[in-house]
Design an enzyme around this catalytic site. Structure first.
Site, PDB file in Angstrom:
ATOM      1  N   ASP A 159       0.810  -1.217   0.000  1.00  0.00           N
ATOM      2  CA  ASP A 159       0.000   0.000   0.000  1.00  0.00           C
ATOM      3  C   ASP A 159       0.841   1.263   0.000  1.00  0.00           C
ATOM      4  OD1 ASP A 159      -2.439  -1.114   0.107  1.00  0.00           O
ATOM      5  OD2 ASP A 159      -2.945  -0.448   2.127  1.00  0.00           O
ATOM      6  N   LYS A 211      -3.071   3.328  -1.965  1.00  0.00           N
ATOM      7  CA  LYS A 211      -4.225   4.202  -1.800  1.00  0.00           C
ATOM      8  C   LYS A 211      -3.698   5.505  -1.266  1.00  0.00           C
ATOM      9  CE  LYS A 211      -6.829   0.416   0.114  1.00  0.00           C
ATOM     10  NZ  LYS A 211      -7.383  -0.054   1.368  1.00  0.00           N
ATOM     11  N   MET A 256      -7.411   9.514   9.738  1.00  0.00           N
ATOM     12  CA  MET A 256      -8.002  10.057   8.503  1.00  0.00           C
ATOM     13  C   MET A 256      -8.974  11.195   8.790  1.00  0.00           C
ATOM     14  SD  MET A 256      -8.872   6.348   6.795  1.00  0.00           S
ATOM     15  CE  MET A 256      -9.462   5.632   8.319  1.00  0.00           C
TER      16      MET A 256
HETATM   17  N1  SAH Z   1      -3.544   0.739   9.406  1.00  0.00           N
HETATM   18  C1  SAH Z   1      -2.992   2.038   9.678  1.00  0.00           C
HETATM   19  C2  SAH Z   1      -4.007   3.140   9.479  1.00  0.00           C
HETATM   20  C3  SAH Z   1      -4.447   3.309   8.059  1.00  0.00           C
HETATM   21  S1  SAH Z   1      -5.612   4.592   7.857  1.00  0.00           S
HETATM   22  C4  SAH Z   1      -2.435   2.054  11.090  1.00  0.00           C
HETATM   23  O1  SAH Z   1      -2.669   1.121  11.854  1.00  0.00           O
HETATM   24  O2  SAH Z   1      -1.719   2.982  11.430  1.00  0.00           O
HETATM   25  C5  SAH Z   1      -4.594   5.931   7.309  1.00  0.00           C
HETATM   26  C6  SAH Z   1      -4.506   6.982   8.392  1.00  0.00           C
HETATM   27  O3  SAH Z   1      -3.598   6.562   9.383  1.00  0.00           O
HETATM   28  C7  SAH Z   1      -3.983   8.307   7.937  1.00  0.00           C
HETATM   29  O4  SAH Z   1      -4.993   9.093   7.368  1.00  0.00           O
HETATM   30  C8  SAH Z   1      -3.505   8.908   9.243  1.00  0.00           C
HETATM   31  O5  SAH Z   1      -4.580   9.392  10.003  1.00  0.00           O
HETATM   32  C9  SAH Z   1      -2.987   7.690   9.946  1.00  0.00           C
HETATM   33  N2  SAH Z   1      -1.536   7.526   9.788  1.00  0.00           N
HETATM   34  C10 SAH Z   1      -0.874   6.509   9.225  1.00  0.00           C
HETATM   35  N3  SAH Z   1       0.463   6.685   9.316  1.00  0.00           N
HETATM   36  C11 SAH Z   1       0.650   7.853   9.956  1.00  0.00           C
HETATM   37  C12 SAH Z   1       1.784   8.577  10.390  1.00  0.00           C
HETATM   38  N4  SAH Z   1       3.027   8.136  10.169  1.00  0.00           N
HETATM   39  N5  SAH Z   1       1.595   9.727  11.066  1.00  0.00           N
HETATM   40  C13 SAH Z   1       0.360  10.199  11.307  1.00  0.00           C
HETATM   41  N6  SAH Z   1      -0.745   9.547  10.921  1.00  0.00           N
HETATM   42  C14 SAH Z   1      -0.617   8.389  10.261  1.00  0.00           C
END
Ligand code: SAH
Length: 501
Positions: free
Chosen positions: A34, A56, A171
């Site tokens: 991804d 995505k 998000m």
């Molecule tokens: N599965 C992922 C989340 C995916 S949804 C997890 O467990 O972290 C995608 C959202 O995750 C983004 O819109 C943001 O809100 C958050 N996100 C993912 N990586 C990030 C990062 N390094 N710093 C801040 N927010 C992050």
């Protein structure tokens, strides 16, 4: 039958991947990954691994979810091992659950490798523990993507509003005004602290703290964008006290490392530990000799020499390789004086059982010669195993001192097959603050790959050179060496960049 591994890649810091995830990446036949997963991990894939990007980014789905599911199943049916790599944790807003259900329905075996979710890691890197006894008894992971004004929302705003739970929104940046509004309407005080952490755990991390009442405006003013985690609750008040990552001295500074890949790891790690965004751009490629007969001959008759002088770690490494190929070892050096041109070279010798008789105080050829003359090298027989093409000053000076000098090529360096396009783009976009050069050849090769004008156009970008010889070569390209350490070593170079900051 194949196995599909649903693997969490963690929040972005490459160190935050589990050992199990690394093992799956290293052994899988097909990698389906991804957007958010750190693309650095792909270098661990097997050479013949099929790597597929289904990323995505916001609403722009390279491949819609049902097509991703189909692809995973199609690949699984070929009997291969599949790594489905996702950012953070695969089961936390990663649609991993849906993919797993599809796999069960298709009768395909799967395993889950949980990852560190951004909702815990990004706050931790911003000084925010998601639970703390003084502030909260629970933590809630919430999607901020669902429109809170829509009629059939899954959110229960009155529960979020009335509990003391730490709320972690994923998000949610676009919907921040509505989120704040709904929480205040449902009982959270207007002065409740709110934090935003963007690109958490990565060198680009930034964060801010505000209050429910002001956060939407503050975030817009500061241009906070996705991907960000939003944290609501008393724990955010610890941000200033417990913040540590953003205090790193080189946080967010783009640093280009031009050393050969084999030699770069120490410098890359040090720079990353200091918070820098490192651009690994190996300009030199180090290759073994095609014909090693001459080296092996010398290895067999090493006793003919009074001194052997090593001028680089690579010289040591490759010489030993030939020694080994000839069925020999360190005992060949019995009775011979050994010199190393710098501390890293000296350590490479020590690792191989040789404590050098001479290591100069300053690490350029001129000082080596002086020190060696003090040790009565004049008139002696001297062997210098090194790269095929290198500076001639050391052999020339020793010859002047009536030494019988033999330069023995033990490896070759060539211009690396790299494209300079990415570096040129990063320069244009202002993402690079320092370019580091650790030898004249890194300078020469860099400007074969990157146009000198591209660097000249960026006066704010600082050129860091390991020593005076490298600095002189840089001047030949019409650029000024801004940074030059007193001590001509990698730690010296790193220190002078720190001093510059
Ligand atoms: N599965 C992922 C989340 C995916 S949804 C997890 O467990 O972290 C995608 C959202 O995750 C983004 O819109 C943001 O809100 C958050 N996100 C993912 N990586 C990030 C990062 N390094 N710093 C801040 N927010 C992050």
């Amino acid at each position: 039958m194949s196995t599909v591994y649903l693997v969490g890649a963690g929040p972005g810091d490459p160190g935050m991947l589990t050992l199990k995830a690394k093992e799956v990446i290293e052994t899988c036949d097909v990698m389906i990954y991804d957007y958010l997963a750190n693309a650095d991990f792909l270098k661990w894939c097997k050479e013949d691994c099929e790597i597929l990007y289904v990323g995505k980014k916001g609403g722009d789905h390279t491949l819609p979810q049902d097509k991703i599911n189909e692809l995973i199943i199609e690949k699984a049916r070929t009997g291969k091992t599949i790594c489905r790599l996702k950012g953070g944790d695969p089961y936390v807003f990663g649609r991993g659950g849906e993919e797993a259900e599809e796999l069960v329905e298709a009768g395909i075996d799967f395993e889950v490798v949980p990852g560190i979710t951004a909702g815990v890691a990004a706050p931790a890197y911003a000084g925010i523990p998601v639970t703390h006894r003084d502030h909260t008894t629970s933590v809630c992971f919430i999607t901020g993507h669902e429109d809170p004004t829509k009629e059939k929302s899954g959110h229960n705003w009155s529960v979020y509003g009335q509990s003391n739970s730490t709320l972690v929104f994923y998000m949610g940046v676009k919907n921040l005004p509505m989120i704040a509004e709904n929480l205040m309407k449902n009982g959270r005080a207007a002065d409740t602290p709110v934090a935003l952490v963007r690109w958490g755990t990565r060198c680009e991390q930034t964060s801010m703290v505000s209050t429910l009442e002001n956060v939407a405006e503050d975030a817009a003013e500061r241009g906070f964008k996705a991907p960000s985690i939003i944290v609501v609750g008393g724990v955010c008040s610890l941000h200033d006290k417990l913040g540590w990552f953003e205090k790193k001295p080189l946080l967010g500074q783009g640093v280009v490392v031009t050393r050969a890949r084999e030699q770069a790891s120490g410098m890359v790690k040090t720079m990353r530990d200091l918070g820098a965004c490192v651009y690994e751009f190996p300009t030199i490629s180090i290759n073994p000799l095609e014909n090693a007969d001459e080296v092996e001959e010398h290895a067999l008759q090493l006793g003919r020499w009074d001194w052997v002088i090593f001028t680089s770690v690579n010289g040591v490494k490759h010489f030993w390789q030939h020694l080994r190929n000839a069925g020999l070892d360190a005992r060949q050096f019995g009775g011979i004086n050994v010199a190393a041109i710098g501390p890293a070279t000296a350590n490479a010798l020590r690792d191989r059982g040789i404590n050098p008789d001479f290591v100069p105080k300053k690490y350029v050829a001129e000082h080596v010669v002086k020190g060696l003359l003090d040790l009565d090298i004049a008139g002696k027989k001297v062997l210098i195993p090194r790269a095929r093409v290198a500076r001639e000053i050391l052999p020339a000076e020793l010859t002047r001192a009536k030494c019988d000098v033999k330069v023995l090529p033990v490896y070759e360096t060539t211009l690396a097959e790299e494209s300079g396009a990415e570096i040129e783009k990063a320069l244009e976009e202002g993402r690079i603050q320092y370019v580091t050069f650790t030898s004249s050849s890194t300078v020469e090769n860099f400007f074969q790959l990157v146009k000198a004008e591209k660097v000249q156009d960026c006066p704010h970008v600082k050129m860091a050179c390991i020593g005076p010889v490298t600095a002189k070569t840089l001047r030949d390209y019409g650029l000024t060496p801004d940074i030059q350490p007193e001590d001509y070593t990698i730690p010296g170079l790193v220190q002078s960049i720190l001093d510059d900051k």
